[in-house]
Design an enzyme around this catalytic site. Sequence first.
Site, PDB file in Angstrom:
ATOM      1  N   LYS A 121       0.831  -1.201   0.000  1.00 53.80           N
ATOM      2  CA  LYS A 121       0.000   0.000   0.000  1.00 53.80           C
ATOM      3  C   LYS A 121       0.869   1.255   0.000  1.00 53.80           C
ATOM      4  O   LYS A 121       0.647   2.178  -0.805  1.00 53.80           O
ATOM      5  CB  LYS A 121      -0.924   0.006   1.226  1.00 53.80           C
ATOM      6  N   ASP A 139      -6.212   0.707   0.464  1.00 50.50           N
ATOM      7  CA  ASP A 139      -6.427   0.990   1.882  1.00 50.50           C
ATOM      8  C   ASP A 139      -7.819   0.505   2.265  1.00 50.50           C
ATOM      9  O   ASP A 139      -8.525  -0.125   1.471  1.00 50.50           O
ATOM     10  CB  ASP A 139      -6.245   2.483   2.172  1.00 50.50           C
TER      11      ASP A 139
END
Length: 210
Positions: A121, A139
């Site tokens: 991420k 996310d």
Amino acid sequence: MTKEKLALEVIDRLKKEYPDAGCTLDYDQAWKLLVSVRLAAQCTDARVNVVVEDLYAKYPDVASLAAAEPEDIETIVRPCGLGKSKARDISACMRILHEQYADNVPTTFEELLKLPGVGRKSANLIMGDVFGKPAIVTDTHCIRLCNRIGLVDGIKEPKKVEMALWKIIPPEEGSDFCHRLVYHGREVCTARTKPYCDRCCLADICAKNI
């Protein structure tokens, strides 16, 4: 509607709804985004933006932060939670940047993943926002909304969601698309309250409403 067509429609509508959406972490240098994204784990971006002001006032560059003791960093970043582990990762990461990359942030996804505290991420966020490369940041907002809308089906593991989205999201749209999902997830398709479907620009194509 195929997932590919749905994805393009969602992208188009979110562009119109949030034309200026971008990263909600404040930064003016790549290394600062690296620090902030580590601090943002289980912490709001708003709080991170406040905390880093004190951190950068004391350690204004990679070299000074690399030279700092983890305990001193922890004292400042503690309000973000998980202070000890975050300070340890930030310290180790900055030392690598200082010693191996001349205080610069590496420019490849693979190199970013090798840095302490940097997962897929975070690496995708850096690649998209700093280097303008194709990126998909999975996310919590991205995962939740993509499942709800119907872009993915019951997939909760971040990497699997990322891989599924790569198949249907045009590469050049990925980074901004994920930023817009954050805005939409905070303002309309909220997690802590019942989503405001009555004012959602995606209501008529969302899998939850069909």
